[in-house]
Design a protein around this motif. Sequence first.
Motif, PDB file in Angstrom:
ATOM      1  N   LEU A 110      32.646 -10.186  63.834  1.00  0.00           N
ATOM      2  CA  LEU A 110      33.096 -10.718  62.549  1.00  0.00           C
ATOM      3  C   LEU A 110      32.359 -11.987  62.144  1.00  0.00           C
ATOM      4  CD1 LEU A 110      36.954 -10.144  62.829  1.00  0.00           C
ATOM      5  CD2 LEU A 110      35.306  -8.842  61.466  1.00  0.00           C
ATOM      6  N   ILE A 111      31.896 -12.752  63.130  1.00  0.00           N
ATOM      7  CA  ILE A 111      31.120 -13.958  62.808  1.00  0.00           C
ATOM      8  C   ILE A 111      29.868 -13.578  62.023  1.00  0.00           C
ATOM      9  CG2 ILE A 111      29.722 -15.805  63.806  1.00  0.00           C
ATOM     10  CD1 ILE A 111      31.770 -15.942  66.074  1.00  0.00           C
ATOM     11  N   ALA A 244      29.522 -24.905  60.629  1.00  0.00           N
ATOM     12  CA  ALA A 244      28.067 -24.714  60.611  1.00  0.00           C
ATOM     13  C   ALA A 244      27.490 -24.765  62.028  1.00  0.00           C
ATOM     14  CB  ALA A 244      27.414 -25.774  59.732  1.00  0.00           C
ATOM     15  N   ALA A 245      27.981 -25.703  62.847  1.00  0.00           N
ATOM     16  CA  ALA A 245      27.508 -25.787  64.230  1.00  0.00           C
ATOM     17  C   ALA A 245      27.874 -24.530  65.007  1.00  0.00           C
ATOM     18  CB  ALA A 245      28.100 -27.018  64.917  1.00  0.00           C
ATOM     19  N   GLY A 246      29.052 -23.974  64.725  1.00  0.00           N
ATOM     20  CA  GLY A 246      29.458 -22.741  65.390  1.00  0.00           C
ATOM     21  C   GLY A 246      28.536 -21.588  65.063  1.00  0.00           C
ATOM     22  N   GLU A 247      28.108 -21.502  63.806  1.00  0.00           N
ATOM     23  CA  GLU A 247      27.199 -20.427  63.415  1.00  0.00           C
ATOM     24  C   GLU A 247      25.845 -20.576  64.108  1.00  0.00           C
ATOM     25  OE1 GLU A 247      27.209 -20.817  59.222  1.00  0.00           O
ATOM     26  OE2 GLU A 247      29.332 -20.282  59.032  1.00  0.00           O
ATOM     27  N   SER A 321      37.449 -12.730  57.098  1.00  0.00           N
ATOM     28  CA  SER A 321      36.820 -12.324  58.369  1.00  0.00           C
ATOM     29  C   SER A 321      36.630 -13.519  59.287  1.00  0.00           C
ATOM     30  CB  SER A 321      35.472 -11.641  58.095  1.00  0.00           C
ATOM     31  OG  SER A 321      34.514 -12.567  57.608  1.00  0.00           O
ATOM     32  N   GLN A 322      36.316 -14.687  58.722  1.00  0.00           N
ATOM     33  CA  GLN A 322      36.112 -15.870  59.553  1.00  0.00           C
ATOM     34  C   GLN A 322      37.425 -16.396  60.114  1.00  0.00           C
ATOM     35  OE1 GLN A 322      32.865 -16.670  60.455  1.00  0.00           O
ATOM     36  NE2 GLN A 322      32.858 -14.707  59.380  1.00  0.00           N
ATOM     37  N   ASP A 323      38.497 -16.329  59.300  1.00  0.00           N
ATOM     38  CA  ASP A 323      39.813 -16.724  59.807  1.00  0.00           C
ATOM     39  C   ASP A 323      40.230 -15.826  60.970  1.00  0.00           C
ATOM     40  OD1 ASP A 323      39.973 -18.727  57.941  1.00  0.00           O
ATOM     41  OD2 ASP A 323      41.183 -17.558  56.520  1.00  0.00           O
TER      42      ASP A 323
END
Length: 374
Positions: A110-111, A244-247, A321-323
Amino acid sequence: MAILLVDDHAIFPGQMSEPARNLPMGADLYGELLITADDRPTTIRKTIPGLLLAFIASLAAAWLSEHYGVPLILMGLLIGLGLNFVNQDKRLAPGLTFASQTLLRIGIVLIGAKVTLAQFGALGLPAFGALLVIMLSVIAAGILAAKFLKQDMLFGLLAGGATAICGASAALALWSLIGEKRIDQARFTLVLVGIFMMSAMALAFYPAIAGILELSDRQAGFLIGASIHDVAQAIGGGFSYSQAAGEIATIVKLTRVALLAPLVAIFAIWLRAQAKKTGADDVTLGSAVPRFGLPWFIIGFILLVLVNSMFNLPGTLVGYSQDLASWMLLLSVVATAMKSNMSALLTQGWRSFVPVIAATAVAFFMALGAAMLL
Protein backbone atom coordinates in the motif's frame (compact mmCIF):
# COMPACT_ATOMS: atom_id res chain seq x y z
CA MET A 1 7.15 -22.11 3.98
CA ALA A 2 10.89 -21.54 4.38
CA ILE A 3 12.91 -24.77 4.04
CA LEU A 4 16.56 -25.13 4.83
CA LEU A 5 18.72 -27.44 2.75
CA VAL A 6 21.51 -28.39 5.12
CA ASP A 7 23.92 -31.07 3.99
CA ASP A 8 21.41 -32.20 1.33
CA HIS A 9 18.65 -32.77 3.90
CA ALA A 10 15.47 -30.71 3.92
CA ILE A 11 14.68 -29.31 7.37
CA PHE A 12 11.22 -27.85 7.88
CA PRO A 13 10.61 -25.09 10.46
CA GLY A 14 8.51 -27.35 12.65
CA GLN A 15 11.41 -29.78 12.97
CA MET A 16 13.78 -27.27 14.54
CA SER A 17 14.95 -27.58 18.11
CA GLU A 18 13.15 -25.82 20.97
CA PRO A 19 15.77 -23.04 21.34
CA ALA A 20 15.32 -22.19 17.65
CA ARG A 21 11.56 -21.97 18.10
CA ASN A 22 11.99 -19.33 20.80
CA LEU A 23 14.13 -16.97 18.75
CA PRO A 24 13.26 -13.27 18.89
CA MET A 25 12.05 -12.81 15.34
CA GLY A 26 11.78 -9.63 13.35
CA ALA A 27 9.15 -9.41 10.63
CA ASP A 28 10.85 -11.45 7.94
CA LEU A 29 10.62 -11.25 4.17
CA TYR A 30 9.96 -14.71 2.84
CA GLY A 31 8.17 -16.19 5.86
CA GLU A 32 8.98 -15.99 9.56
CA LEU A 33 12.08 -18.03 10.26
CA LEU A 34 11.72 -21.37 11.99
CA ILE A 35 8.07 -20.90 12.97
CA THR A 36 6.41 -24.08 14.19
CA ALA A 37 3.27 -25.42 12.55
CA ASP A 38 1.19 -24.54 15.64
CA ASP A 39 2.19 -20.88 15.35
CA ARG A 40 1.05 -20.52 11.75
CA PRO A 41 -2.32 -18.83 11.12
CA THR A 42 -4.43 -21.59 9.53
CA THR A 43 -7.93 -20.18 10.16
CA ILE A 44 -9.41 -16.74 10.80
CA ARG A 45 -10.71 -17.89 14.18
CA LYS A 46 -7.22 -18.80 15.40
CA THR A 47 -5.84 -15.39 14.48
CA ILE A 48 -8.48 -13.41 16.40
CA PRO A 49 -6.93 -13.53 19.95
CA GLY A 50 -3.48 -12.40 18.87
CA LEU A 51 -4.78 -9.82 16.41
CA LEU A 52 -7.16 -8.41 19.00
CA LEU A 53 -4.38 -8.00 21.56
CA ALA A 54 -2.09 -6.35 19.00
CA PHE A 55 -4.95 -4.03 17.97
CA ILE A 56 -5.67 -2.99 21.57
CA ALA A 57 -1.96 -2.34 22.18
CA SER A 58 -1.84 -0.32 18.95
CA LEU A 59 -4.79 1.80 20.09
CA ALA A 60 -2.95 2.48 23.34
CA ALA A 61 0.16 3.44 21.38
CA ALA A 62 -1.87 5.79 19.18
CA TRP A 63 -3.47 7.48 22.20
CA LEU A 64 -0.15 7.95 24.00
CA SER A 65 1.54 9.17 20.82
CA GLU A 66 -1.20 11.75 20.22
CA HIS A 67 -1.25 13.04 23.80
CA TYR A 68 2.49 13.02 24.58
CA GLY A 69 4.07 13.64 21.19
CA VAL A 70 6.05 10.40 21.04
CA PRO A 71 6.47 8.92 17.52
CA LEU A 72 3.69 6.40 16.91
CA ILE A 73 5.84 3.49 15.73
CA LEU A 74 8.30 3.99 18.58
CA MET A 75 5.46 3.97 21.12
CA GLY A 76 4.11 0.78 19.52
CA LEU A 77 7.52 -0.84 19.79
CA LEU A 78 7.87 0.06 23.46
CA ILE A 79 4.40 -1.19 24.36
CA GLY A 80 4.98 -4.39 22.40
CA LEU A 81 8.28 -5.03 24.17
CA GLY A 82 6.59 -4.39 27.50
CA LEU A 83 4.04 -7.08 26.64
CA ASN A 84 6.48 -9.63 25.22
CA PHE A 85 5.68 -12.04 28.06
CA VAL A 86 2.46 -12.86 26.18
CA ASN A 87 4.41 -14.94 23.66
CA GLN A 88 4.25 -17.76 26.19
CA ASP A 89 0.53 -18.12 25.44
CA LYS A 90 0.32 -20.32 22.33
CA ARG A 91 -3.24 -19.18 21.63
CA LEU A 92 -1.90 -15.76 20.66
CA ALA A 93 0.82 -17.03 18.32
CA PRO A 94 -1.20 -17.38 15.07
CA GLY A 95 -2.62 -13.87 15.32
CA LEU A 96 0.73 -12.29 16.20
CA THR A 97 2.38 -14.19 13.36
CA PHE A 98 -0.31 -13.00 10.94
CA ALA A 99 0.19 -9.39 12.06
CA SER A 100 3.99 -9.50 11.89
CA GLN A 101 4.02 -11.22 8.48
CA THR A 102 0.97 -10.68 6.33
CA LEU A 103 -0.10 -7.24 7.57
CA LEU A 104 3.46 -5.95 7.19
CA ARG A 105 3.60 -7.12 3.58
CA ILE A 106 0.20 -5.69 2.68
CA GLY A 107 1.26 -2.43 4.30
CA ILE A 108 4.41 -2.34 2.17
CA VAL A 109 2.33 -2.86 -0.98
CA LEU A 110 0.00 0.00 0.00
CA ILE A 111 2.93 2.36 0.54
CA GLY A 112 3.49 2.07 -3.21
CA ALA A 113 0.35 4.19 -3.78
CA LYS A 114 2.28 7.19 -2.44
CA VAL A 115 5.53 6.50 -4.31
CA THR A 116 6.34 7.24 -7.96
CA LEU A 117 9.18 6.37 -10.30
CA ALA A 118 10.27 9.99 -10.06
CA GLN A 119 11.13 9.42 -6.40
CA PHE A 120 13.29 6.43 -7.31
CA GLY A 121 14.97 8.55 -9.93
CA ALA A 122 15.45 11.33 -7.41
CA LEU A 123 17.79 9.09 -5.42
CA GLY A 124 20.08 8.96 -8.44
CA LEU A 125 23.11 6.86 -9.27
CA PRO A 126 25.30 8.45 -6.55
CA ALA A 127 22.86 7.26 -3.85
CA PHE A 128 22.70 3.77 -5.35
CA GLY A 129 26.50 3.65 -5.59
CA ALA A 130 26.79 4.82 -1.97
CA LEU A 131 24.34 2.11 -0.94
CA LEU A 132 26.46 -0.58 -2.61
CA VAL A 133 29.62 0.73 -0.93
CA ILE A 134 27.86 0.75 2.45
CA MET A 135 26.64 -2.82 2.03
CA LEU A 136 30.04 -4.17 0.99
CA SER A 137 31.74 -2.30 3.84
CA VAL A 138 29.26 -3.73 6.36
CA ILE A 139 29.95 -7.28 5.14
CA ALA A 140 33.69 -6.64 5.40
CA ALA A 141 33.24 -5.26 8.94
CA GLY A 142 31.49 -8.44 10.05
CA ILE A 143 34.26 -10.62 8.62
CA LEU A 144 37.06 -8.50 10.11
CA ALA A 145 35.40 -8.40 13.54
CA ALA A 146 35.07 -12.18 13.53
CA LYS A 147 38.70 -12.65 12.53
CA PHE A 148 39.84 -10.15 15.18
CA LEU A 149 38.13 -12.24 17.86
CA LYS A 150 39.55 -15.44 16.34
CA GLN A 151 36.13 -16.59 15.20
CA ASP A 152 35.32 -18.37 11.95
CA MET A 153 35.38 -16.06 8.92
CA LEU A 154 32.13 -17.61 7.71
CA PHE A 155 30.48 -16.54 10.97
CA GLY A 156 31.56 -12.99 10.17
CA LEU A 157 30.18 -13.35 6.65
CA LEU A 158 26.86 -14.51 8.07
CA ALA A 159 26.69 -11.61 10.55
CA GLY A 160 27.88 -8.98 8.09
CA GLY A 161 25.77 -10.21 5.19
CA ALA A 162 22.61 -10.38 7.28
CA THR A 163 23.24 -6.86 8.60
CA ALA A 164 24.05 -5.43 5.18
CA ILE A 165 21.15 -6.87 3.20
CA CYS A 166 17.88 -7.47 5.03
CA GLY A 167 18.40 -9.02 8.43
CA ALA A 168 16.85 -12.38 9.19
CA SER A 169 16.00 -13.25 5.57
CA ALA A 170 19.58 -12.79 4.46
CA ALA A 171 20.79 -14.75 7.50
CA LEU A 172 18.59 -17.68 6.52
CA ALA A 173 19.66 -17.56 2.88
CA LEU A 174 23.36 -17.38 3.79
CA TRP A 175 23.12 -20.12 6.42
CA SER A 176 21.44 -22.41 3.90
CA LEU A 177 24.52 -21.90 1.71
CA ILE A 178 27.16 -22.24 4.40
CA GLY A 179 25.68 -25.34 6.03
CA GLU A 180 25.24 -26.50 9.61
CA LYS A 181 28.62 -28.29 9.63
CA ARG A 182 30.41 -24.98 9.15
CA ILE A 183 28.18 -22.82 11.39
CA ASP A 184 26.08 -24.70 13.92
CA GLN A 185 22.56 -23.75 14.85
CA ALA A 186 23.63 -22.14 18.13
CA ARG A 187 25.82 -19.58 16.37
CA PHE A 188 23.15 -19.00 13.75
CA THR A 189 20.77 -18.26 16.61
CA LEU A 190 23.24 -15.72 18.01
CA VAL A 191 23.26 -13.84 14.72
CA LEU A 192 19.47 -13.69 14.67
CA VAL A 193 19.30 -12.50 18.28
CA GLY A 194 21.92 -9.82 17.59
CA ILE A 195 20.19 -8.63 14.43
CA PHE A 196 16.84 -8.32 16.15
CA MET A 197 18.25 -6.41 19.11
CA MET A 198 20.29 -4.05 16.93
CA SER A 199 17.26 -3.37 14.72
CA ALA A 200 15.08 -2.67 17.75
CA MET A 201 17.67 -0.26 19.17
CA ALA A 202 18.06 1.40 15.77
CA LEU A 203 14.31 1.93 15.50
CA ALA A 204 14.33 3.53 18.94
CA PHE A 205 17.35 5.82 18.47
CA TYR A 206 18.07 6.52 14.78
CA PRO A 207 15.05 8.78 14.14
CA ALA A 208 15.87 10.68 17.33
CA ILE A 209 19.51 11.07 16.26
CA ALA A 210 18.38 12.28 12.84
CA GLY A 211 16.19 14.86 14.59
CA ILE A 212 19.01 16.04 16.83
CA LEU A 213 21.24 16.46 13.76
CA GLU A 214 18.39 18.31 12.01
CA LEU A 215 18.60 16.10 8.92
CA SER A 216 16.24 16.77 6.05
CA ASP A 217 13.54 14.23 5.25
CA ARG A 218 15.62 12.90 2.38
CA GLN A 219 18.75 12.59 4.51
CA ALA A 220 16.90 10.95 7.40
CA GLY A 221 15.12 8.54 5.05
CA PHE A 222 18.39 7.48 3.45
CA LEU A 223 20.10 7.07 6.82
CA ILE A 224 17.31 4.92 8.25
CA GLY A 225 16.70 2.89 5.09
CA ALA A 226 20.39 2.22 4.52
CA SER A 227 21.32 1.25 8.08
CA ILE A 228 18.44 -0.56 9.80
CA HIS A 229 18.40 -4.31 9.17
CA ASP A 230 14.81 -5.59 9.16
CA VAL A 231 12.11 -4.29 6.82
CA ALA A 232 9.53 -3.48 9.49
CA GLN A 233 11.99 -1.50 11.62
CA ALA A 234 13.47 0.37 8.65
CA ILE A 235 10.12 1.43 7.26
CA GLY A 236 8.66 2.11 10.71
CA GLY A 237 11.70 4.20 11.64
CA GLY A 238 11.37 6.28 8.50
CA PHE A 239 7.69 7.02 9.04
CA SER A 240 8.29 7.82 12.70
CA TYR A 241 10.48 10.72 11.46
CA SER A 242 8.09 12.00 8.79
CA GLN A 243 5.90 10.85 5.93
CA ALA A 244 8.47 11.92 3.32
CA ALA A 245 11.33 10.27 5.23
CA GLY A 246 9.29 7.07 5.44
CA GLU A 247 8.82 7.01 1.68
CA ILE A 248 12.56 7.50 1.09
CA ALA A 249 13.42 4.87 3.71
CA THR A 250 11.05 2.43 2.00
CA ILE A 251 12.69 2.96 -1.39
CA VAL A 252 16.23 2.62 0.02
CA LYS A 253 15.36 -0.42 2.12
CA LEU A 254 13.59 -2.24 -0.70
CA THR A 255 16.58 -1.51 -2.94
CA ARG A 256 18.70 -3.40 -0.41
CA VAL A 257 16.14 -6.21 -0.36
CA ALA A 258 16.20 -6.44 -4.15
CA LEU A 259 19.96 -7.04 -3.96
CA LEU A 260 19.49 -10.13 -1.79
CA ALA A 261 19.21 -12.62 -4.66
CA PRO A 262 22.25 -11.40 -6.68
CA LEU A 263 24.47 -11.03 -3.62
CA VAL A 264 23.55 -14.47 -2.28
CA ALA A 265 24.23 -15.91 -5.74
CA ILE A 266 27.70 -14.31 -5.65
CA PHE A 267 28.30 -15.76 -2.17
CA ALA A 268 27.21 -19.17 -3.44
CA ILE A 269 29.77 -19.06 -6.26
CA TRP A 270 32.48 -17.98 -3.83
CA LEU A 271 31.60 -20.63 -1.25
CA ARG A 272 31.58 -23.36 -3.87
CA ALA A 273 35.00 -22.19 -5.07
CA GLN A 274 36.30 -22.27 -1.49
CA ALA A 275 34.83 -25.74 -0.99
CA LYS A 276 36.65 -27.02 -4.05
CA LYS A 277 39.93 -25.53 -2.84
CA THR A 278 39.68 -27.08 0.60
CA GLY A 279 38.11 -30.35 -0.49
CA ALA A 280 35.08 -29.72 1.74
CA ASP A 281 31.54 -30.81 0.96
CA ASP A 282 29.84 -28.91 -1.83
CA VAL A 283 27.51 -26.08 -0.92
CA THR A 284 23.88 -26.26 -2.01
CA LEU A 285 21.87 -23.15 -2.83
CA GLY A 286 18.85 -23.63 -0.63
CA SER A 287 15.25 -22.72 -1.22
CA ALA A 288 15.56 -19.74 1.12
CA VAL A 289 16.64 -17.79 -1.97
CA PRO A 290 13.46 -16.94 -3.87
CA ARG A 291 13.19 -18.81 -7.17
CA PHE A 292 12.19 -15.74 -9.13
CA GLY A 293 14.27 -13.23 -7.21
CA LEU A 294 11.61 -11.14 -5.42
CA PRO A 295 8.75 -12.01 -3.04
CA TRP A 296 5.16 -11.19 -3.96
CA PHE A 297 4.78 -8.10 -1.80
CA ILE A 298 7.78 -6.33 -3.34
CA ILE A 299 6.37 -7.13 -6.79
CA GLY A 300 3.04 -5.71 -5.59
CA PHE A 301 4.81 -2.58 -4.31
CA ILE A 302 6.53 -2.10 -7.68
CA LEU A 303 3.29 -2.61 -9.62
CA LEU A 304 1.45 -0.05 -7.49
CA VAL A 305 4.33 2.41 -7.97
CA LEU A 306 4.04 1.92 -11.73
CA VAL A 307 0.26 2.46 -11.63
CA ASN A 308 0.65 5.60 -9.53
CA SER A 309 3.38 6.90 -11.84
CA MET A 310 1.31 6.41 -15.01
CA PHE A 311 -2.18 7.34 -13.84
CA ASN A 312 -1.68 9.64 -10.82
CA LEU A 313 -4.07 7.98 -8.36
CA PRO A 314 -6.77 10.18 -6.74
CA GLY A 315 -5.67 11.94 -3.57
CA THR A 316 -8.54 10.51 -1.51
CA LEU A 317 -7.65 6.95 -2.50
CA VAL A 318 -3.98 7.57 -1.73
CA GLY A 319 -4.88 9.05 1.65
CA TYR A 320 -6.99 6.06 2.65
CA SER A 321 -4.30 3.63 1.49
CA GLN A 322 -1.63 5.44 3.51
CA ASP A 323 -3.78 5.49 6.66
CA LEU A 324 -4.37 1.75 6.26
CA ALA A 325 -0.67 1.14 5.57
CA SER A 326 0.30 3.08 8.71
CA TRP A 327 -2.02 0.97 10.86
CA MET A 328 -0.76 -2.27 9.34
CA LEU A 329 2.84 -1.26 9.95
CA LEU A 330 1.99 -0.29 13.53
CA LEU A 331 0.26 -3.63 14.15
CA SER A 332 3.23 -5.43 12.63
CA VAL A 333 5.79 -3.66 14.83
CA VAL A 334 3.66 -4.22 17.96
CA ALA A 335 3.17 -7.93 17.17
CA THR A 336 6.85 -8.40 16.35
CA ALA A 337 7.86 -6.83 19.67
CA MET A 338 5.36 -9.00 21.56
CA LYS A 339 6.88 -12.12 20.01
CA SER A 340 10.42 -11.22 21.05
CA ASN A 341 12.35 -13.15 23.66
CA MET A 342 14.33 -10.51 25.50
CA SER A 343 15.79 -12.96 28.00
CA ALA A 344 17.74 -14.70 25.23
CA LEU A 345 20.53 -12.11 25.46
CA LEU A 346 21.23 -12.94 29.11
CA THR A 347 22.43 -16.44 28.25
CA GLN A 348 25.05 -15.38 25.67
CA GLY A 349 28.55 -13.95 25.96
CA TRP A 350 29.12 -10.47 24.59
CA ARG A 351 31.88 -11.58 22.21
CA SER A 352 29.37 -13.60 20.22
CA PHE A 353 27.54 -10.41 19.27
CA VAL A 354 30.60 -8.32 18.32
CA PRO A 355 30.42 -9.05 14.53
CA VAL A 356 26.79 -7.94 14.38
CA ILE A 357 27.51 -4.89 16.57
CA ALA A 358 30.54 -3.93 14.46
CA ALA A 359 28.58 -4.35 11.22
CA THR A 360 25.71 -2.27 12.65
CA ALA A 361 28.07 0.54 13.69
CA VAL A 362 29.72 0.65 10.27
CA ALA A 363 26.29 0.69 8.58
CA PHE A 364 25.14 3.62 10.71
CA PHE A 365 28.22 5.82 10.37
CA MET A 366 28.69 5.19 6.66
CA ALA A 367 24.99 5.77 5.98
CA LEU A 368 25.11 8.98 8.04
CA GLY A 369 28.17 10.17 6.10
CA ALA A 370 26.54 9.34 2.77
CA ALA A 371 23.30 11.07 3.84
CA MET A 372 25.24 14.23 4.68
CA LEU A 373 26.96 14.24 1.28
CA LEU A 374 24.04 13.28 -0.96
